[in-house]
Design a protein around this motif. Structure first.
Motif, PDB file in Angstrom:
ATOM      1  N   THR A  91      39.160  51.012  57.708  1.00  0.00           N
ATOM      2  CA  THR A  91      38.951  49.496  58.167  1.00  0.00           C
ATOM      3  C   THR A  91      38.157  49.685  59.849  1.00  0.00           C
ATOM      4  O   THR A  91      37.572  48.826  60.029  1.00  0.00           O
ATOM      5  CB  THR A  91      40.185  48.818  58.219  1.00  0.00           C
ATOM      6  N   PHE A  92      38.825  50.548  60.424  1.00  0.00           N
ATOM      7  CA  PHE A  92      38.350  50.629  61.934  1.00  0.00           C
ATOM      8  C   PHE A  92      36.881  51.160  62.201  1.00  0.00           C
ATOM      9  O   PHE A  92      36.283  50.386  62.963  1.00  0.00           O
ATOM     10  CB  PHE A  92      39.359  51.678  62.773  1.00  0.00           C
ATOM     11  N   CYS A  93      36.385  51.998  61.128  1.00  0.00           N
ATOM     12  CA  CYS A  93      35.183  52.554  61.449  1.00  0.00           C
ATOM     13  C   CYS A  93      34.082  51.550  61.043  1.00  0.00           C
ATOM     14  O   CYS A  93      33.171  51.483  61.766  1.00  0.00           O
ATOM     15  CB  CYS A  93      35.163  53.713  60.470  1.00  0.00           C
ATOM     16  N   THR A  94      34.212  50.750  59.817  1.00  0.00           N
ATOM     17  CA  THR A  94      33.515  49.874  59.400  1.00  0.00           C
ATOM     18  C   THR A  94      33.370  48.560  60.114  1.00  0.00           C
ATOM     19  O   THR A  94      32.398  47.988  60.359  1.00  0.00           O
ATOM     20  CB  THR A  94      33.568  49.540  58.109  1.00  0.00           C
ATOM     21  N   VAL A  95      34.767  48.311  60.757  1.00  0.00           N
ATOM     22  CA  VAL A  95      34.613  47.053  61.706  1.00  0.00           C
ATOM     23  C   VAL A  95      33.777  47.431  62.924  1.00  0.00           C
ATOM     24  O   VAL A  95      33.113  46.697  63.443  1.00  0.00           O
ATOM     25  CB  VAL A  95      36.127  46.746  62.229  1.00  0.00           C
ATOM     26  N   THR A  96      33.973  48.702  63.303  1.00  0.00           N
ATOM     27  CA  THR A  96      32.935  48.983  64.490  1.00  0.00           C
ATOM     28  C   THR A  96      31.593  48.870  64.199  1.00  0.00           C
ATOM     29  O   THR A  96      30.623  48.402  65.058  1.00  0.00           O
ATOM     30  CB  THR A  96      33.382  50.563  64.979  1.00  0.00           C
ATOM     31  N   ALA A  97      31.175  49.501  63.245  1.00  0.00           N
ATOM     32  CA  ALA A  97      29.828  49.289  62.925  1.00  0.00           C
ATOM     33  C   ALA A  97      29.487  47.918  62.847  1.00  0.00           C
ATOM     34  O   ALA A  97      28.132  47.459  63.446  1.00  0.00           O
ATOM     35  CB  ALA A  97      29.310  50.002  61.474  1.00  0.00           C
ATOM     36  N   SER A  98      30.045  46.867  62.064  1.00  0.00           N
ATOM     37  CA  SER A  98      30.043  45.537  61.992  1.00  0.00           C
ATOM     38  C   SER A  98      29.425  44.784  63.534  1.00  0.00           C
ATOM     39  O   SER A  98      28.966  44.003  63.203  1.00  0.00           O
ATOM     40  CB  SER A  98      30.755  44.740  61.125  1.00  0.00           C
ATOM     41  N   ILE A  99      30.605  45.037  64.178  1.00  0.00           N
ATOM     42  CA  ILE A  99      30.660  44.542  65.514  1.00  0.00           C
ATOM     43  C   ILE A  99      28.925  44.817  66.316  1.00  0.00           C
ATOM     44  O   ILE A  99      28.542  43.842  66.685  1.00  0.00           O
ATOM     45  CB  ILE A  99      31.563  45.248  66.435  1.00  0.00           C
ATOM     46  N   ILE A 100      28.569  46.166  66.156  1.00  0.00           N
ATOM     47  CA  ILE A 100      27.484  46.352  66.642  1.00  0.00           C
ATOM     48  C   ILE A 100      26.211  45.485  66.276  1.00  0.00           C
ATOM     49  O   ILE A 100      25.342  45.423  66.732  1.00  0.00           O
ATOM     50  CB  ILE A 100      27.046  47.912  66.614  1.00  0.00           C
ATOM     51  N   SER A 101      26.431  45.319  65.002  1.00  0.00           N
ATOM     52  CA  SER A 101      25.254  44.527  64.262  1.00  0.00           C
ATOM     53  C   SER A 101      24.767  43.321  64.897  1.00  0.00           C
ATOM     54  O   SER A 101      23.800  42.826  64.841  1.00  0.00           O
ATOM     55  CB  SER A 101      25.586  44.589  62.512  1.00  0.00           C
ATOM     56  N   GLY A 102      25.809  42.771  65.497  1.00  0.00           N
ATOM     57  CA  GLY A 102      25.868  41.272  65.905  1.00  0.00           C
ATOM     58  C   GLY A 102      24.624  41.435  67.136  1.00  0.00           C
ATOM     59  O   GLY A 102      23.900  40.436  67.119  1.00  0.00           O
ATOM     60  N   ALA A 103      24.725  42.350  68.037  1.00  0.00           N
ATOM     61  CA  ALA A 103      23.914  42.451  69.062  1.00  0.00           C
ATOM     62  C   ALA A 103      22.429  42.820  68.587  1.00  0.00           C
ATOM     63  O   ALA A 103      21.412  42.491  69.358  1.00  0.00           O
ATOM     64  CB  ALA A 103      24.298  43.585  70.077  1.00  0.00           C
ATOM     65  N   LEU A 104      22.306  43.075  67.347  1.00  0.00           N
ATOM     66  CA  LEU A 104      20.738  43.530  66.781  1.00  0.00           C
ATOM     67  C   LEU A 104      20.089  42.472  66.100  1.00  0.00           C
ATOM     68  O   LEU A 104      19.005  42.514  65.407  1.00  0.00           O
ATOM     69  CB  LEU A 104      21.078  44.669  66.114  1.00  0.00           C
ATOM     70  N   ALA A 105      21.064  41.470  65.923  1.00  0.00           N
ATOM     71  CA  ALA A 105      20.776  40.238  64.926  1.00  0.00           C
ATOM     72  C   ALA A 105      19.260  39.778  65.192  1.00  0.00           C
ATOM     73  O   ALA A 105      18.874  39.760  66.287  1.00  0.00           O
ATOM     74  CB  ALA A 105      21.672  39.167  64.732  1.00  0.00           C
ATOM     75  N   GLU A 106      18.617  39.304  64.182  1.00  0.00           N
ATOM     76  CA  GLU A 106      17.738  38.208  63.880  1.00  0.00           C
ATOM     77  C   GLU A 106      16.229  38.725  64.202  1.00  0.00           C
ATOM     78  O   GLU A 106      15.114  38.328  64.384  1.00  0.00           O
ATOM     79  CB  GLU A 106      17.661  37.187  65.046  1.00  0.00           C
ATOM     80  N   ARG A 107      16.256  40.184  64.679  1.00  0.00           N
ATOM     81  CA  ARG A 107      14.975  40.944  64.975  1.00  0.00           C
ATOM     82  C   ARG A 107      14.836  42.273  64.698  1.00  0.00           C
ATOM     83  O   ARG A 107      13.709  43.176  64.822  1.00  0.00           O
ATOM     84  CB  ARG A 107      14.296  40.742  66.427  1.00  0.00           C
ATOM     85  N   THR A 108      16.139  43.055  64.209  1.00  0.00           N
ATOM     86  CA  THR A 108      16.031  44.565  64.164  1.00  0.00           C
ATOM     87  C   THR A 108      15.521  44.710  62.624  1.00  0.00           C
ATOM     88  O   THR A 108      15.822  44.095  61.850  1.00  0.00           O
ATOM     89  CB  THR A 108      17.587  45.044  64.285  1.00  0.00           C
ATOM     90  N   ASP A 109      14.560  45.636  62.595  1.00  0.00           N
ATOM     91  CA  ASP A 109      14.113  46.240  61.251  1.00  0.00           C
ATOM     92  C   ASP A 109      15.207  46.810  60.249  1.00  0.00           C
ATOM     93  O   ASP A 109      16.219  47.586  61.036  1.00  0.00           O
ATOM     94  CB  ASP A 109      12.964  47.266  61.510  1.00  0.00           C
TER      95      ASP A 109
ATOM     96  N   MET B 148      23.634  40.501  54.575  1.00  0.00           N
ATOM     97  CA  MET B 148      23.419  41.691  53.920  1.00  0.00           C
ATOM     98  C   MET B 148      23.755  42.755  54.727  1.00  0.00           C
ATOM     99  O   MET B 148      24.382  43.992  54.172  1.00  0.00           O
ATOM    100  CB  MET B 148      21.942  41.804  53.430  1.00  0.00           C
ATOM    101  N   LYS B 149      23.500  42.871  56.276  1.00  0.00           N
ATOM    102  CA  LYS B 149      23.764  43.770  56.906  1.00  0.00           C
ATOM    103  C   LYS B 149      25.271  44.183  57.075  1.00  0.00           C
ATOM    104  O   LYS B 149      25.701  45.348  57.207  1.00  0.00           O
ATOM    105  CB  LYS B 149      23.130  43.409  58.444  1.00  0.00           C
ATOM    106  N   ASN B 150      26.097  43.174  56.885  1.00  0.00           N
ATOM    107  CA  ASN B 150      27.288  43.484  57.175  1.00  0.00           C
ATOM    108  C   ASN B 150      28.003  44.192  55.866  1.00  0.00           C
ATOM    109  O   ASN B 150      28.582  44.942  55.992  1.00  0.00           O
ATOM    110  CB  ASN B 150      28.132  41.860  57.324  1.00  0.00           C
ATOM    111  N   LEU B 151      27.456  43.399  54.841  1.00  0.00           N
ATOM    112  CA  LEU B 151      28.086  44.158  53.474  1.00  0.00           C
ATOM    113  C   LEU B 151      27.456  45.456  53.445  1.00  0.00           C
ATOM    114  O   LEU B 151      28.094  46.272  52.978  1.00  0.00           O
ATOM    115  CB  LEU B 151      27.455  43.332  52.188  1.00  0.00           C
ATOM    116  N   PHE B 152      26.064  45.823  53.833  1.00  0.00           N
ATOM    117  CA  PHE B 152      25.486  47.105  53.828  1.00  0.00           C
ATOM    118  C   PHE B 152      26.402  48.136  54.545  1.00  0.00           C
ATOM    119  O   PHE B 152      26.517  49.281  54.455  1.00  0.00           O
ATOM    120  CB  PHE B 152      24.174  46.906  54.448  1.00  0.00           C
TER     121      PHE B 152
END
Lengths: 422, 422, 422
Positions: free
Chosen positions: B103-121, B50-54
């Motif tokens: 495509t560059f902008c949204t890829v950049t945001a998605s990359i960062i989401s990985g580091a925050l996975a599993e415990r970020t609100d 969901m975070k990725n689609l979001f």
């Protein structure tokens, strides 16, 4: 000035087409990884994925250092091997050609990996990949696609193999068969005392998704083999796309109908037959996708489906265990495709000398592939590193070599309650 | 008339190339979703998807309303920010450029989401996505890619970062590191009393398939960054494709060899090292893929693999928990890539001022990313919405926020009998 | 000479663009297979995958033998149907057009399969596929896209449906609704005594990956529908790409916000709303992606999200069981998209006659689709082959028709120990 402009346009068209084709082909590695991961047991899934990544990465080095030179360097005189352009020492534009052929080289290695799955020692596999990408496949490319290659100078009619039904698929199918035969069947395979359903795919959705990914890549594999689209090439590219579609789908239809007939008592439908039928049809049409009438593509697809089924049951009968069916899909259908490319060529089709040229090509690919298979695998066998230890095979290569299963599921039993399955 | 025709041909070539590149890049979102879904625990798989689609969907609005204007609108005078072309008010052809950079902008945001996975609100994450796509990333693009951007007007030599080793990857890696540090490690992570194998990927095939999907997209990411192929651009596009291949595979080989050596006692092979090595090599070559000799790409890949491993163990040592390794893959390898793009540039490579320009670029990207990380996350921390409640983390975000697990399997125990595991 | 060169360049540009677009669209089959496989119960996953492969393969034969002729053969006089170019008897370049439209035809059949999932008899499905690809869809294409089609000759203003919001999506959504209604709900669906969570997706990652794959393909679906990029077409292609992005993401945002509001008491987030919202927005923009201003695409996306939600709840209320939501995603959003394509057309938008033309198109697509649905399914119902036997539905189509589950996992319980779950 205008001729110059035309020249530039043609180079731009061709490079645009070749680069985008190669990019799409590069995803065939993803398709092969899915196909192989889905079809092996879940206890070996990480290991087969590693083999796929490994052959792309290490194979690249081999193909860059020497492979491309052997394939497309200047011919040494008799059309057997090239000997220039080593290690990236080439004009800028050659990078395009290297990149395009790199996708073919690494796909070839990955195809073979399927036949060796679930019981081959990783050291032997690594050795095989390096030799395959450095020498075995590049020399075949030289024979059949380098302008001075001897198969293109057969007298009176040259060997026809547009996108590699013989050079890529019959070759890799033969290597797959030889490897599967030399490494021997998986423990319990063909043993009537063992429930054979344990050799069924562990994850069918991955496997089928792999087929769709390969299918997309195949279009670029075949159209890209025209190596350009300028100067009127757009017509043949259109023909290739349609022929590829016809042969793939007819291969599937043929396999599906035959297998459904064979299974008519159990009243089951055979999803694998559809999937392997598509792949067989796509393999076979590689030979003559540019030079056949549509009905030729239809016949090529139908025969590819039949070839696949015959060879599949032959492997079964002689107890050669090819987990992915690579030797039937690529070997048998590739053989058929080369034959049909000669028989139904719009210009030379039906001429006995064209058919003879096709068989010379097939025989030389066969001989080359068999000899190298023996040269690669027999020493491994003698050193005892061809096959992994039985305990590794029993427990699974993932637990043995990768520290655990590739899957770790938590599933909820009742709403809110969590059970840990792993 | 002829010049007009040339003009039209060039625009057609470039648009064809850019649009198709962007379409292929758009699938990198699928690749990142696979990578992240495969690497987290199965109890959080729906939430990370969901975070990725979001971020693609909501990030688009931010980048359309204001982001593109800040990045590529007319410069306000000092090369810091653009201030025109808001909310789609631009000539038709600009849609092409917006689409490509989207495509560059949204890829950049998605990359960062990985580091925050599993415990970020999720609320904090949503806030971060909007700021990242509206301001943080666009301003960096302005600095480094807008013709008036200050990094392109450094005296005497401009900052070189062709496809964003610094602007995309070092930036996103820094944001990833800061986020992972500020949100803190997952419960039990680095705790010797807790079996750390629960932090292993829950589905390795998804993860590896993600690598292959990203790899394909990366070719278009890098070749597309030439922003056209007309007027002789086809040569450099060919060079980029080959360099990208070399660096990616050498990164993998390097990581694999080092990790296999480190694990030589357990005799295990490291599939993750191959996978992250490929990504690290692909990250690093973004900097100079257009301007290096092939041996430069080889060195870039080798160094990228080493950078990844060093930074991975550093994160481990200082107990910063980055579930996807985004800070090592994108941050460390991105840093290395920017450095090498200066050091090995065909024209200016080795000039001290070129290397200095690279470090000015890196320092400014670092400062910008660190400041925004603090500005985004600290208020969330103070309001207590940065980290999800411990019970959510324990039971899994899927049960807590999505009404149940993302998996519901029926498997058959004996032929014909069905057990329901979920 | 120069005009000739221009002609050749234009043909090369257009073919390059159309062929590569069709290749990328072909992967939408993979996307649909993922989407459908992920959303059904795991006990039916092989069967739904087989239906998808089946419709591509058998549908191809139907579309090649007669479908293309009905769609794009010479008109018989009143704009209703074509009657030439059967079975591949056409000039070489027509292969390009056939290949491109083949992707549309087989995607349409696959969309419909979702609504019939998990309880339709395979024989009825096979029959449906052949009729759909031979006649039903081709005739619609003739009406709306053949130069002589009657919908393009409405007086005074023609029907506008650029990439098939009506011809592809409203049509397939209507067929999906009719099929789902006629075959009846799955056992236990809408039954308050049965836990409805068993109808949730069995594998959410596959489902979301399908959305990303479809999204990529959609760009080529819409830009490719310009059927070329030469002679200045590059501007409109750029507009299409941006509008497609805007509508898809706004559809997702709208659905997500509405569903989150509706679920505000349970405090859950709705991943499915994001995913189906993207698809709804992409469906709706097919109608006018080439002819709208960006704000038009924004409104189209917002309305598509609302249409999806309204129709989803309507289906729920009238107890029509569409497992994939195909009738809401493609039917309702397709209807909205056709309407908006008329209302917001840059040239004719707002003219009452344009809106009237859109409704004439919608009404004729509706009538055609409803009539054929009855003609296809009612005889199956009477013969008792429309719905599979209840024991097949209970135990799952995979065990019943494919000899076992599509999944066979080994997972490790304790390090080193292996338990076999299947």
């Amino acid at each position: 000035k205008m001729a110059e402009q035309e020249e530039l346009n043609a180079a731009t068209f061709d490079t645009l087409f070749i680069i985008l084709s190669a990019i799409i082909i590069s995803f065939m590695q993803g398709g092969l990884a899915l196909l192989e991961a889905g079809m092996v047991a879940s206890k070996n899934v990480q290991h087969i994925l590693m083999k796929n990544l490994f052959d792309v990465c290490f194979g690249t080095i081999a193909f860059w250092l020497v492979g491309y030179a052997f394939a497309f360097g200047d011919d040494t005189g008799i059309g057997f091997i090239g000997m220039s352009e080593f290690a990236g020492i080439w004009p800028d534009i050659v990078n395009r050609d290297w990149f395009f052929l790199w996708t073919f080289c690494t796909v070839t290695a990955s195809i073979i990996s399927g036949a060796l799955a679930e019981r081959t020692d990783f050291r032997a596999y690594a050795w095989f990949v390096l030799v395959e990408c450095a020498i075995v496949f590049p020399v075949l490319l030289h024979w059949g696609w380098h302008p001075d290659g001897w198969l293109l100078h057969l007298d009176p009619i040259s060997y026809k193999d547009f996108a590699g039904a013989g050079l890529v698929h019959f070759h890799s199918g033969t290597m797959a068969f030889m490897g599967a035969w030399l490494v021997g069947p998986r423990l319990g395979r063909f043993d009537p005392a063992v429930d054979q359903s344990r050799f069924k795919p562990h994850n069918v959705p991955l496997y089928i998704l792999g087929v769709f990914a390969l299918w997309m890549g195949w279009y670029s594999f075949n159209t890209g083999s025209n190596f350009g689209i300028s100067r009127g090439g757009y017509e043949v590219v259109s023909v290739i796309a349609a022929n590829t579609t016809l042969s793939g789908t007819l291969g599937a239809v043929t396999c599906f109908v035959i297998e459904s007939y064979l299974n008519r008592k159990e009243l089951t439908y055979d999803l694998e037959a559809l999937a392997n039928g598509v792949l067989s049809g796509l393999v076979a049409i590689c030979g003559g996708c540019n030079s056949m009438y549509p009905w030729g593509a239809v016949l090529t697809g139908i025969g590819a489906g039949i070839s696949f089924i015959l060879f599949k049951y032959l492997c079964f009968w002689i107890k050669v265990d090819d987990p992915l069916g690579a030797s039937a899909v690529h070997g048998a259908a590739g053989f058929w495709g080369v034959f049909m490319a000669g028989l139904l060529n719009k210009e030379t089709g039906g001429m006995p000398m064209q058919v003879a040229a096709q068989f010379i090509g097939l025989a030389s690919v066969l001989a080359w592939s068999v000899c190298w298979s023996l040269a690669i695998w027999l020493p491994c066998k003698w050193m005892g590193i061809m096959r992994c230890p039985p305990e590794e095979e029993e427990i699974g290569q993932d637990v043995h070599l990768h520290g655990g299963s590739g899957y770790r599921y938590h599933m909820d039993a009742l709403p809110g309650e969590v059970i840990e399955t792993c």
